[in-house]
Design a protein around this motif. Structure first.
Motif, PDB file in Angstrom:
ATOM      1  N   LEU A   1       2.885  -5.068  -4.236  1.00 14.10           N
ATOM      2  CA  LEU A   1       2.176  -5.204  -2.966  1.00 14.10           C
ATOM      3  C   LEU A   1       0.698  -4.850  -3.116  1.00 14.10           C
ATOM      4  O   LEU A   1      -0.175  -5.513  -2.553  1.00 14.10           O
ATOM      5  CB  LEU A   1       2.821  -4.300  -1.911  1.00 14.10           C
ATOM      6  CG  LEU A   1       4.194  -4.745  -1.388  1.00 14.10           C
ATOM      7  CD1 LEU A   1       4.822  -3.635  -0.550  1.00 14.10           C
ATOM      8  CD2 LEU A   1       4.077  -6.024  -0.564  1.00 14.10           C
ATOM      9  N   MET A   2       0.419  -3.822  -3.884  1.00 16.01           N
ATOM     10  CA  MET A   2      -0.974  -3.399  -4.070  1.00 16.01           C
ATOM     11  C   MET A   2      -1.798  -4.452  -4.796  1.00 16.01           C
ATOM     12  O   MET A   2      -2.909  -4.790  -4.374  1.00 16.01           O
ATOM     13  CB  MET A   2      -1.019  -2.073  -4.844  1.00 16.01           C
ATOM     14  CG  MET A   2      -0.570  -0.865  -4.053  1.00 16.01           C
ATOM     15  SD  MET A   2      -0.616   0.640  -5.075  1.00 16.01           S
ATOM     16  CE  MET A   2      -0.014   1.855  -3.905  1.00 16.01           C
ATOM     17  N   THR A   3      -1.271  -4.954  -5.897  1.00 15.82           N
ATOM     18  CA  THR A   3      -2.043  -5.935  -6.671  1.00 15.82           C
ATOM     19  C   THR A   3      -2.215  -7.229  -5.887  1.00 15.82           C
ATOM     20  O   THR A   3      -3.289  -7.853  -5.938  1.00 15.82           O
ATOM     21  CB  THR A   3      -1.370  -6.204  -8.028  1.00 15.82           C
ATOM     22  OG1 THR A   3       0.012  -6.549  -7.829  1.00 15.82           O
ATOM     23  CG2 THR A   3      -1.438  -4.976  -8.927  1.00 15.82           C
ATOM     24  N   GLU A   4      -1.182  -7.649  -5.160  1.00 16.28           N
ATOM     25  CA  GLU A   4      -1.311  -8.856  -4.336  1.00 16.28           C
ATOM     26  C   GLU A   4      -2.384  -8.670  -3.264  1.00 16.28           C
ATOM     27  O   GLU A   4      -3.205  -9.564  -3.034  1.00 16.28           O
ATOM     28  CB  GLU A   4       0.038  -9.181  -3.682  1.00 16.28           C
ATOM     29  CG  GLU A   4       1.077  -9.738  -4.648  1.00 16.28           C
ATOM     30  CD  GLU A   4       2.425  -9.945  -3.990  1.00 16.28           C
ATOM     31  OE1 GLU A   4       2.546  -9.621  -2.776  1.00 16.28           O
ATOM     32  OE2 GLU A   4       3.360 -10.419  -4.668  1.00 16.28           O
TER      33      GLU A   4
ATOM     34  N   ALA B   1      -2.101  -6.858 -16.286  1.00 12.01           N
ATOM     35  CA  ALA B   1      -2.263  -6.619 -17.726  1.00 12.01           C
ATOM     36  C   ALA B   1      -3.618  -6.013 -18.076  1.00 12.01           C
ATOM     37  O   ALA B   1      -3.782  -5.404 -19.138  1.00 12.01           O
ATOM     38  CB  ALA B   1      -2.062  -7.929 -18.490  1.00 12.01           C
ATOM     39  N   GLU B   2      -4.596  -6.161 -17.188  1.00 10.75           N
ATOM     40  CA  GLU B   2      -5.933  -5.628 -17.468  1.00 10.75           C
ATOM     41  C   GLU B   2      -6.203  -4.308 -16.751  1.00 10.75           C
ATOM     42  O   GLU B   2      -7.346  -3.865 -16.652  1.00 10.75           O
ATOM     43  CB  GLU B   2      -6.986  -6.663 -17.054  1.00 10.75           C
ATOM     44  CG  GLU B   2      -6.879  -7.969 -17.845  1.00 10.75           C
ATOM     45  CD  GLU B   2      -7.931  -8.978 -17.444  1.00 10.75           C
ATOM     46  OE1 GLU B   2      -8.664  -8.694 -16.457  1.00 10.75           O
ATOM     47  OE2 GLU B   2      -8.038 -10.026 -18.098  1.00 10.75           O
TER      48      GLU B   2
ATOM     49  N   MET C   1       1.586   4.030 -11.990  1.00  9.10           N
ATOM     50  CA  MET C   1       0.663   3.508 -13.000  1.00  9.10           C
ATOM     51  C   MET C   1       1.373   2.572 -13.969  1.00  9.10           C
ATOM     52  O   MET C   1       0.856   1.508 -14.325  1.00  9.10           O
ATOM     53  CB  MET C   1       0.014   4.670 -13.761  1.00  9.10           C
ATOM     54  CG  MET C   1      -1.012   5.448 -12.959  1.00  9.10           C
ATOM     55  SD  MET C   1      -1.496   6.983 -13.789  1.00  9.10           S
ATOM     56  CE  MET C   1      -2.074   6.330 -15.360  1.00  9.10           C
ATOM     57  N   ARG C   2       2.562   2.985 -14.401  1.00  8.56           N
ATOM     58  CA  ARG C   2       3.327   2.138 -15.320  1.00  8.56           C
ATOM     59  C   ARG C   2       3.639   0.789 -14.672  1.00  8.56           C
ATOM     60  O   ARG C   2       3.533  -0.263 -15.308  1.00  8.56           O
ATOM     61  CB  ARG C   2       4.624   2.862 -15.712  1.00  8.56           C
ATOM     62  CG  ARG C   2       5.371   2.240 -16.890  1.00  8.56           C
ATOM     63  CD  ARG C   2       6.582   3.089 -17.223  1.00  8.56           C
ATOM     64  NE  ARG C   2       6.207   4.502 -17.412  1.00  8.56           N
ATOM     65  CZ  ARG C   2       7.071   5.513 -17.388  1.00  8.56           C
ATOM     66  NH1 ARG C   2       8.356   5.279 -17.148  1.00  8.56           N
ATOM     67  NH2 ARG C   2       6.654   6.740 -17.586  1.00  8.56           N
ATOM     68  N   ALA C   3       4.008   0.828 -13.401  1.00  5.48           N
ATOM     69  CA  ALA C   3       4.317  -0.413 -12.685  1.00  5.48           C
ATOM     70  C   ALA C   3       3.063  -1.249 -12.467  1.00  5.48           C
ATOM     71  O   ALA C   3       3.109  -2.493 -12.538  1.00  5.48           O
ATOM     72  CB  ALA C   3       4.984  -0.084 -11.351  1.00  5.48           C
TER      73      ALA C   3
END
Length: 392
Positions: free
Chosen positions: A372-375, A28-29, A20-22
């Motif tokens: 990798l997840m956000t991408e 940012a949102e 979660m921190r990463a």
């Protein structure tokens, strides 16, 4: 983006909180909702259910609490559907999580990621069918899982590194060796330490601790025996198990204990990997009642050549494993003698640890997973703008 995470035990709570921190650093949102624990809540997640209300192990406890578990699962799924996150992230805990994944896939288009892949290579390999059907992307923390999933089952997986590497590296960076201070804080004497890590459940402790202590008794003149207490086990229970053997107990100090130990006797689990990363030679001990029958069952049910993560990562025997009927005080004593200073196996084991560390890679597992997840989520949203639209 909105992230919904499910972790079903203390280790999952820890790993999920770091993820979660990463994720917040990468997005940012980011906002979070979860079934998990206090660490996830401390990272800013809305805690829908605490894992302690659902965490039952073994056939009988699960059956006795089945209505509670099923109700918790149903409430969790309903909450996910209502909140409509951009992604559901499952953390280990496959018995619960794969059932949730099936329900969510049947009812929504919400992407499902799995962080810390279920250990299908050990047993219940048939669950790969559920993984294919319900999980969009799998993130592994063990390097040997890559060929298992990709080559054997043709199922893509990302190895992101191992969070235990991060945890040990972070601890070591900010806690220099202070043997005198550690001994003083815990009422220990000047003798070098043999650490005992006897598991986290009463059954494990009852089966293993006395045998470990008995095995180490011939070395007690020159070494002191120090046990790392599990958070869920009270002091009175440990006193019952250790008084006879003169074992000292330290609580919430597993890493400090390993940092200051010369050797260790360890019940199989993540603790074997932690011990290796602290470069403490070890003997892996896992006694089970009806030992010969248990050993036969191990060969029939488990599909792995080793039980310790150290040997599984190395793909060879780096540490001795004494399991079921092989775990006798005499056998433990013989192997312990070989890994103490001057023992014939100590240097080879330490060299094996270096290979394990190389295979695991550098720290940064949560950060790599989050990136990798956000991408991937951004790619999926670009391809399917209405990815969160409910089917029914």
């Amino acid at each position: 983006m909105k992230y919904y995470l499910i972790a079903g035990e203390a280790s999952g709570d820890l790993h999920a909180s770091h993820l979660m921190r990463a994720l917040r650093d990468a997005d940012a949102e980011a906002s979070f909702r979860c079934v998990g624990g206090d660490l996830m809540k401390a990272e800013g997640a809305t805690l829908v259910q605490h894992y302690s209300a659902l965490a039952y192990m073994g056939i009988v406890p699960v059956l006795l609490h089945l209505p509670t578990i099923l109700r918790g699962m149903r409430e969790c799924c309903e909450d996910i559907v209502r909140w409509q996150p951009d992604v559901l992230i499952l953390v280990d805990y496959p018995g619960f999580n794969l059932k949730v994944a099936r329900t969510i896939k049947d009812r929504t288009n919400i992407p499902i990621f799995y962080y810390i892949a279920p250990k299908l290579w050990a047993w219940k390999e048939y669950r790969i069918k559920s993984m294919r059907r319900y999980v969009d992307r799998l993130y592994s923390i063990l390097p040997f899982e890559v060929p298992f999933f990709e080559q054997k089952h043709h199922y893509p997986i990302d190895y992101v590194g191992n969070p235990t590497v991060d945890e040990v590296a972070t601890y070591s960076a900010v806690h220099p060796v202070d043997a005198a201070g550690f001994r003083q804080r815990n009422g220990l004497d000047e003798r070098p330490i043999i650490a005992l890590l006897a598991g986290s459940r009463k059954q494990e402790i009852r089966d293993n601790l006395a045998r470990m202590a008995e095995a180490a008794q011939p070395f007690a003149r020159d070494y002191q025996l120090v046990l790392a207490a599990a958070p869920s086990i009270d002091d009175a229970y440990y006193r019952e198990q250790t008084t006879r053997w003169g074992v000292r107990v330290v609580r919430e100090q597993t890493y400090p204990l390993l940092l200051h130990s010369t050797a260790a006797l360890v019940t199989s689990g993540t603790a074997t990997l932690e011990t290796a990363l602290f470069r403490v030679p070890q003997v892996v001990c896992y006694y089970m009642k009806a030992g010969r029958l248990a050993k036969l069952g191990q060969r029939l049910v488990l599909k792995i050549p080793f039980v310790s993560l150290v040997n599984l990562v190395a793909e060879r025997e780096v540490v001795p494993e004494l399991v079921a009927s092989d775990m006798t005080p005499e056998a433990v004593r013989r192997h312990l003698a070989s890994i103490l200073p001057g023992g014939e196996a100590r240097d080879a084991q330490l060299q094996g640890y270096a290979d394990v560390a190389r295979r695991l890679g550098n720290p940064g597992a949560p950060q790599r997973a989050a990136q990798l997840m956000t991408e991937r989520l951004r790619e999926m949203k670009t391809a399917q703008p209405n990815i969160r639209t409910q089917n029914s």
